[in-house]
Design a protein around this motif. Structure first.
Motif, short mmCIF file in Angstrom:
data_model
loop_
_atom_site.label_atom_id
_atom_site.label_comp_id
_atom_site.label_asym_id
_atom_site.label_seq_id
_atom_site.Cartn_x
_atom_site.Cartn_y
_atom_site.Cartn_z
N GLY A 233 0.90 -1.09 -0.06
CA GLY A 233 -0.03 -0.05 0.14
C GLY A 233 1.01 1.36 -0.08
N GLY A 234 2.22 1.22 0.24
CA GLY A 234 3.20 2.43 0.17
C GLY A 234 3.29 2.98 -1.08
N GLN A 235 3.65 4.11 -1.00
CA GLN A 235 3.82 5.16 -2.14
C GLN A 235 4.94 5.14 -3.02
OE1 GLN A 235 2.41 8.52 0.62
NE2 GLN A 235 0.60 8.51 -1.05
N GLY A 236 5.95 4.12 -2.57
CA GLY A 236 7.29 4.12 -3.24
C GLY A 236 7.85 5.49 -3.64
N SER A 237 7.88 6.31 -2.83
CA SER A 237 8.17 7.69 -3.58
C SER A 237 9.71 7.71 -3.81
CB SER A 237 7.85 8.93 -2.70
OG SER A 237 8.24 8.70 -1.29
N ARG A 238 10.37 6.94 -3.23
CA ARG A 238 11.96 7.07 -3.28
C ARG A 238 12.39 6.45 -4.65
NH1 ARG A 238 13.76 4.75 2.02
NH2 ARG A 238 11.58 3.91 1.98
N LYS B 84 4.99 0.00 -6.82
CA LYS B 84 6.27 -0.92 -6.79
C LYS B 84 6.12 -2.27 -7.21
CE LYS B 84 9.40 0.94 -3.24
NZ LYS B 84 9.90 0.51 -1.81
N GLN C 111 -6.05 -0.61 2.73
CA GLN C 111 -5.75 0.22 4.05
C GLN C 111 -6.44 1.51 3.93
OE1 GLN C 111 -1.11 0.75 2.91
NE2 GLN C 111 -1.61 1.58 4.83
N GLY D 95 0.32 3.44 6.84
CA GLY D 95 1.41 2.90 7.49
C GLY D 95 1.06 1.36 7.47
N LYS E 218 14.25 0.22 -2.71
CA LYS E 218 13.86 1.22 -1.98
C LYS E 218 13.96 2.47 -3.11
CE LYS E 218 12.84 -0.16 1.82
NZ LYS E 218 11.28 -0.46 2.34
#
Ligand code: UTP
Length: 429
Positions: A76-81, A88, A156, A182, A364
């Motif tokens: 569910g993360g945004q993988g901004s890096r 992702k 989430q 999170g 990452k």
């Protein structure tokens, strides 16, 4: 009118009691002193007797065969890096095949199911930002060969961000900026989506939890499951030896008899470098965010009051023309829950050491450390190693990849290779 209706719809769906609480938390936040010296948690070491490992493996394999284990990937993360345009998990990481990270995870689940003669379900956590794309990707790829009844998604919750005075951000005239709550939001997502009920109905008791951005993680690890089951642990975790004292991994601590993760950001430089009388690193092991979680425990954590962590971040905010603008400097605060904050509540929490080269290559960053390039190199090094162990002479140069559907580990590969074509580019499917 349409815009006004959209904004009202979004605001009406907020849990305002929680929003007020979070605003208060942001206003009162103190980035407290770094943590004082603490006792590292006991770790089940790699160097334990072979018989113990074999015993754990037998227990774990039995649990998997009986259908009591499910795979759960949080994505569910945004993988901004990574700065990749898409979820992702859709990133094509396969060194030869160009397979996506999702495909590799799904094929490991499928292969483990075939090995143990059982249908292992795969649950995928998404967030509002990528849910539609992730589902579509799975559908387009025919669930990577998994039966439809064995794949389920849960989404989430999103939370607003705050400025220092506790105000929300508009990132469009008719929209308040929100971001995923999170990976700790996974307990609640599993519960509210019905995934925990679905697991219970299928007879699942243990969840094999991992993050989408580690393409080397074994989706189902019988030894880990076995240690988890035989010690009656409700939540178990994997660690590995840190590459260097300041590697950005959390550390397991035993604080007044309770096990918890201390984040690297809570430890000052001296503490991170602290050594024991024999010269070895005191906090030698880092967490790789792989867990075995009992479903009853997950249910308890879904309604537990786990803490929110405050992070200072750049929040997109509506520009003068109404368009969203991404500031260069952090201008607000995001709040997230962390999955490992469940650990102090777990009965008999267990920490087990694994080898980095066998299971950890996080994706990452776009380049440098922990990037697609380092992950591909680690995957290829592992597959070369497996081939050499199987007696195949593989050249150092060239690209190598072994599909999870061909072999899940060195042992399985050994049984399959008799005469293999050896060329610079080797792909075993
Ligand atoms: P990270 O904290 O590394 O974040 O998440 P990220 O979104 O992948 O990348 P950055 O920080 O924006 O560059 C670790 C894992 O936890 C999942 C991510 O998908 C990743 O697998 N995660 C994180 C969630 O599922 N939900 C969240 O709210 C946060």
């Amino acid at each position: 009118d349409d815009a006004r209706a959209r904004l009202i719809r979004q605001l009406s769906a907020f849990d305002w009691g929680l929003v007020r609480e979070l605003a208060q938390l942001v206003k009162e936040q103190t980035f407290g002193p770094e943590i004082a010296e603490f006792k590292p948690a006991p770790v089940v070491p790699l160097s334990r007797p072979a018989e113990e490992v074999a015993e754990a493996r037998r227990t774990g394999e039995a649990a998997v065969r009986e259908g009591t284990v499910a795979a759960f990937v949080v994505a569910g993360g945004q993988g901004s890096r990574l700065r990749f345009d898409g979820p992702k998990g859709c990133y094509r990481i396969g060194p030869v095949s160009g397979k996506s990270i999702f495909q590799i995870h799904a094929e490991r689940v499928l292969a483990a199911g075939l090995r143990y003669g059982v249908e292992i379900p795969l649950y995928v956590m998404t967030s509002e930002t990528n849910d539609a794309q992730v589902r579509e990707f799975f559908e387009q790829n025919e669930l990577f060969g998994l039966p439809a009844q064995d794949v389920a998604f849960c989404t989430q919750r999103m939370l607003p961000a705050f400025d220092a005075e506790g105000r929300l951000f508009l990132d469009a005239p008719d929209h308040v900026f929100v971001s995923p709550d999170g990976h700790g939001g996974s307990y609640r997502a599993l519960q509210s989506s019905g995934a925990l009920d679905d697991m219970a109905r299928r007879g699942v008791r243990h969840i094999s939890y991992f993050q989408v951005d580690n393409p080397m993680v074994p989706a189902i690890d019988p030894v880990f499951i076995g240690e988890h089951v035989r010690t009656g642990s409700e939540m178990s975790s994997k660690v590995l030896k840190k590459r260097e004292p300041r590697e950005k991994l959390g550390v397991f601590a035993d604080i007044d008899g309770a096990l918890r993760v201390v984040e690297y950001s809570e430890m000052d430089d001296a503490l991170q470098r602290k050594t024991l009388p024999d010269g070895s690193l005191k906090y030698a092991f880092g967490s790789i965010a792989v867990h075995a979680i009992d479903i009853d425990f997950a249910r308890r954590m879904a309604s537990a009051d786990l803490p929110f962590h405050v992070a200072h971040k750049a929040i997109p905010v509506r520009g003068d023309g109404g368009e969203a603008a991404e500031p260069d400097e952090p201008n607000g605060f995001k709040l997230e829950r962390f999955v490992f904050d469940g650990i102090p509540h777990a009965r008999n929490p267990l920490v087990m050491e694994v080898r980095r080269e066998d299971e950890f290559a996080p994706v990452k960053n776009l380049d440098g450390d922990d990037s697609p390039a380092t992950a591909r190199a680690a995957m290829m090094a592992q597959h070369r190693r497996w081939l050499r162990q199987a007696g195949v002479d593989v050249p150092e140069r060239g690209v190598v990849e072994i599909s999870p559907l061909f072999a899940l580990d060195a042992e399985e590969l050994k049984g399959k290779v008799s005469r293999l074509p050896v060329s610079d580019n080797l792909y075993l499917e």
